[in-house]
Design a protein around this motif. Structure first.
Motif, mmCIF file in Angstrom:
data_model
loop_
_atom_site.group_PDB
_atom_site.id
_atom_site.type_symbol
_atom_site.label_atom_id
_atom_site.label_comp_id
_atom_site.label_asym_id
_atom_site.label_seq_id
_atom_site.Cartn_x
_atom_site.Cartn_y
_atom_site.Cartn_z
ATOM 1 N N MET A 11 0.826 -1.211 0.000
ATOM 2 C CA MET A 11 0.000 0.000 0.000
ATOM 3 C C MET A 11 0.853 1.252 0.000
ATOM 4 O O MET A 11 0.562 2.231 -0.661
ATOM 5 C CB MET A 11 -0.925 0.000 1.212
ATOM 6 C CG MET A 11 -2.210 -0.727 0.903
ATOM 7 S SD MET A 11 -3.227 -0.941 2.337
ATOM 8 C CE MET A 11 -3.431 0.711 2.913
ATOM 9 N N ALA A 12 1.966 1.215 0.758
ATOM 10 C CA ALA A 12 2.847 2.387 0.827
ATOM 11 C C ALA A 12 3.421 2.666 -0.554
ATOM 12 O O ALA A 12 3.545 3.814 -0.970
ATOM 13 C CB ALA A 12 3.955 2.132 1.827
ATOM 14 N N LYS A 14 -1.532 8.734 -0.736
ATOM 15 C CA LYS A 14 -2.734 9.504 -0.366
ATOM 16 C C LYS A 14 -2.962 9.459 1.138
ATOM 17 O O LYS A 14 -2.650 8.453 1.783
ATOM 18 C CB LYS A 14 -3.950 8.895 -1.064
ATOM 19 C CG LYS A 14 -4.250 9.555 -2.390
ATOM 20 C CD LYS A 14 -5.683 9.308 -2.774
ATOM 21 C CE LYS A 14 -5.755 8.190 -3.796
ATOM 22 N NZ LYS A 14 -7.017 7.667 -4.089
ATOM 23 N N VAL A 15 -3.542 10.534 1.680
ATOM 24 C CA VAL A 15 -3.866 10.552 3.100
ATOM 25 C C VAL A 15 -4.987 9.529 3.330
ATOM 26 O O VAL A 15 -5.953 9.471 2.565
ATOM 27 C CB VAL A 15 -4.373 11.965 3.494
ATOM 28 C CG1 VAL A 15 -4.663 12.044 4.998
ATOM 29 C CG2 VAL A 15 -3.365 13.015 3.079
ATOM 30 N N ALA A 16 -4.841 8.732 4.383
ATOM 31 C CA ALA A 16 -5.862 7.710 4.646
ATOM 32 C C ALA A 16 -7.179 8.382 5.023
ATOM 33 O O ALA A 16 -7.186 9.381 5.745
ATOM 34 C CB ALA A 16 -5.382 6.822 5.786
#
Ligand SMILES: Cc1cc2nc3c(=O)[nH]c(=O)nc-3n(C[C@H](O)[C@H](O)[C@H](O)COP(=O)(O)OP(=O)(O)OC[C@H]3O[C@@H](n4cnc5c(N)ncnc54)[C@H](O)[C@@H]3O)c2cc1C
Length: 469
Positions: A211-212, A217-219
Motif C-alpha cells: 500500500m505504501a 494519499k492521506v488515509a
C-alpha cells in the motif's frame, strides 16, 4: 407491473425500497409496499437531540472502508452531510488490571506491526510479546474447517491476546464473545492471511508495504457518520419513498408462496395481500417466524443464527468533566476485568460535531450476558451501574446533565462457527422459493454498510429474476 413486498423497515428494508423506487423512477414497471411492525421506520437507527448533544441510540457511525452506506447517502443528496471520525485524536484504551492502557501504535486490529510500541506496552505480558515474535514464523496453513475467533487468535498469539484484545474488540462490534464467533465469517481477511502467509504479522507487513508503494494519499477517516445523526439516513430514505407504500404498525405474521396463483401472500393483521416477490429484511429469528409455513427447513436455518441483546447509555456532562477525561475515542473492557460495561466512547472527541465545546458526551455499551443481567432493571439503576463503573475506571464522579438508556433486544447477529456453511444451506433453500429474497444483518455483515448492500442487492435480484430459482 411487478408487485414487491418488503418486510421490515430497518435500514436493510429501507435500502431495498429505495432501490425499487430508483428503478421505478427510471421507468421500471414496479410497485412496492413496506411492512414495519413498530410505529417508526429506521429500525435500530435512532438519534435523539438532548441538551444540544446528538445522542445515538443504535449505531453511531459506519466503517469508511465499506462504501455502501456512504454511497447511499450520496444517492440521497447527503454527500455534504457526511462527516469523518476525528482520527487525529484516535486513541483507544483497554482496561488492564483496573487501569486504562493505551492500545499501542501499529496494532492493526490485533496484529502488531511496529516492534517498539508493542514491545514497551504494559498491555501484554512478556510471554505474549515473545509469542508475537514467534508468530512471524507461523507456517502457511490451508484451513479447511472453521473455528472460533478465540481458537484462531490463541493459536497465533496465546490466550492473553484473546482476553485483552480480540474479545473486547469483537464485543464492541458484535456484542459477542470471541469464543462463539466464526473466524471465517467475522475475520475472513485474517483466515486468508493465514492461508497465504502463515503469519498474520508477516501478511500485514507485506500488505502495508504494498500500500505504501501504491499511493501516498492521506488515509480516509476510519469511521463515517452523518452530521445530524444516523437517523437522518433513515429519514432521508423515507422522504424519497411513496408515503402510501409504507405501512407502520403492520406486523407480518406469515408469508406464503401461492403455488396455483403464483407469487406470494403476505399476511399482516387481518389483511392478506398478493405480491410477485417478497424481500424479507428482518433479523434471523423474526425471518424464521414469518417463513415457518413457507419452508420449515429454511425457517430452522434462519432461526439458528444466534442474536445478542445490547444496551447503550448516553450521558452528558459539563465542561469540567470534559476537561478531566483522557484524550481519545474511549475504552474497551475485557471480560476478565469483571465489569458490566464492555465499552465507552468519548463522543465529543470521536465526532466533535455531536456535542458543544462545553459538554462531554459519553456512550456506554453493554451486550450479551452483561446486558441480559441488567435488562429488567429500571433505567435509573442501569445508569447507577454505569456511573459506578465510570467512577472506578475514570474517577468520574460528576453528576450527569442527562442520561438516556436504550435497550435493543436480540438485535446483533452472532455469526457462530459454521456460519458460512449455514449461508450456503440458506441459499439452496431460498432458491427453491422463487420470488423470495433475503436481506439484513443475519447473513454477510452486521454493520450498516453491509445491511444497505444486502437490501439493495435483494431488490435488484428480484427485479432481474422475479420468478426464477
Ligand atoms: C446498539 C447497536 C449499535 C450498533 N452500532 C453499529 C455501528 O456503530 N456501526 C454499524 O455499522 N453498525 C452498528 N450496529 C449494527 C447495525 O446498526 C444493524 O445491524 C443494522 O442497522 C440492522 O438493520 P436491519 O434493517 O437489518 O435490522 P433492524 O434495524 O433490526 O430492522 C428490522 C425491522 O424489522 C421490524 N420487524 C421485526 N419483525 C417484523 C415483522 N414480523 N413484521 C414487520 N416488521 C418487523 C423491526 O421492528 C425493525 O424495525 C449496531 C447495532 C446495535 C443494536
Amino acid at each position: 407491473m411487478t408487485r414487491i413486498a418488503i418486510v421490515g423497515g430497518g435500514i436493510s428494508g429501507l435500502s431495498a425500497a429505495f432501490t425499487l423506487e430508483e428503478l421505478r423512477r427510471a421507468g421500471a414497471d414496479v410497485d412496492y409496499r413496506l411492512y414495519e411492525s413498530s410505529p417508526r421506520l429506521g429500525g435500530v437507527l435512532r438519534t435523539e437531540e438532548v441538551d444540544q448533544c446528538l445522542v445515538e441510540a443504535g449505531p453511531d457511525s459506519f466503517v469508511t472502508e465499506k462504501p455502501w452506506a456512504a454511497d447511499l447517502c450520496r444517492s440521497l443528496g447527503l454527500g455534504d452531510q457526511l462527516i469523518g471520525s476525528n482520527d487525529a485524536d484516535r486513541k483507544t484504551y483497554i482496561l488492564t488490571r483496573g487501569k486504562l492502557v493505551e492500545m499501542p501504535d501499529g496494532l492493526m486490529f490485533l496484529v502488531p506491526t511496529k516492534i517498539l510500541p508493542t514491545g514497551f506496552s504494559p498491555l501484554f505480558s512478556w510471554k505474549t510479546k515473545l509469542r508475537m515474535t514467534r508468530e512471524l514464523f507461523h507456517p502457511p496453513r490451508a484451513v479447511d474447517h472453521d473455528e472460533s475467533v478465540a481458537a484462531f487468535v490463541e493459536r497465533h498469539y496465546g490466550s492473553e491476546m484473546v482476553d485483552r484484545l480480540a474479545d473486547p474488540l469483537l464485543s464492541g462490534v458484535y456484542g459477542g464473545e470471541a469464543a462463539n464467533l466464526s473466524v471465517r465469517a467475522v475475520l475472513p481477511r485474517f483466515a486468508e492471511m493465514e492461508r497465504t502467509h502463515g503469519s498474520l504479522g508477516r501478511a500485514m507487513l507485506a500488505a502495508r508495504k504494498k500500500m505504501a508503494g501504491a499511493s501516498k494519499k492521506v488515509a480516509p477517516p476510519l469511521f463515517t457518520s452523518l452530521k445530524n445523526g444516523m437517523q437522518h439516513l433513515a429519514e432521508s430514505v423515507v422522504a424519497r419513498l411513496s408515503a402510501s407504500a409504507l405501512l407502520t404498525n403492520a406486523i407480518v405474521q406469515a408469508i406464503q408462496p401461492q403455488p396455483e396463483a403464483g407469487g406470494w401472500l403476505v399476511s399482516a393483521g387481518l389483511q392478506s395481500d398478493q405480491f410477485d416477490g417478497v424481500i424479507v429484511a428482518l433479523p434471523g429469528p423474526a425471518a424464521a417466524n414469518v417463513l415457518r409455513m413457507a419452508s420449515p427447513e429454511l425457517s430452522n436455518e434462519l432461526g439458528g443464527v444466534q442474536y445478542s441483546s445490547s444496551i447503550t447509555v448516553g450521558l452528558g456532562y459539563d465542561r469540567e468533566v470534559r476537561e478531566s477525561l483522557p484524550p481519545g475515542f474511549g475504552f474497551l473492557v475485557p471480560r476478565s476485568e469483571g465489569k458490566k460495561l464492555l465499552a465507552a466512547t468519548f463522543v465529543h472527541n470521536k465526532f466533535p460535531h455531536r456535542a458543544p465545546e462545553d459538554r462531554a458526551l459519553l456512550r456506554c455499551f453493554f451486550a450479551g450476558s452483561n446486558a441480559e443481567s441488567v435488562w429488567t432493571l429500571p433505567d435509573e439503576q442501569i445508569v447507577g451501574i454505569v456511573r459506578k463503573e465510570l467512577a472506578e475506571i475514570l474517577g468520574l464522579r460528576g453528576e450527569p446533565l442527562f442520561a438516556r438508556v436504550y435497550k435493543w433486544k436480540s438485535a446483533m447477529a452472532q455469526y457462530g462457527v459454521g456460519h458460512l456453511e449455514r449461508l450456503e444451506r440458506i441459499e439452496r433453500l431460498r432458491q427453491k422459493l422463487p420470488g423470495l429474497a433475503l436481506a439484513g444483518n443475519a447473513y454477510r455483515g452486521i454493520g450498516v454498510p453491509d445491511c444497505v448492500r444486502s437490501g439493495r442487492d435483494a431488490a435488484r435480484q428480484l427485479m432481474t429474476q422475479p420468478n426464477q430459482s
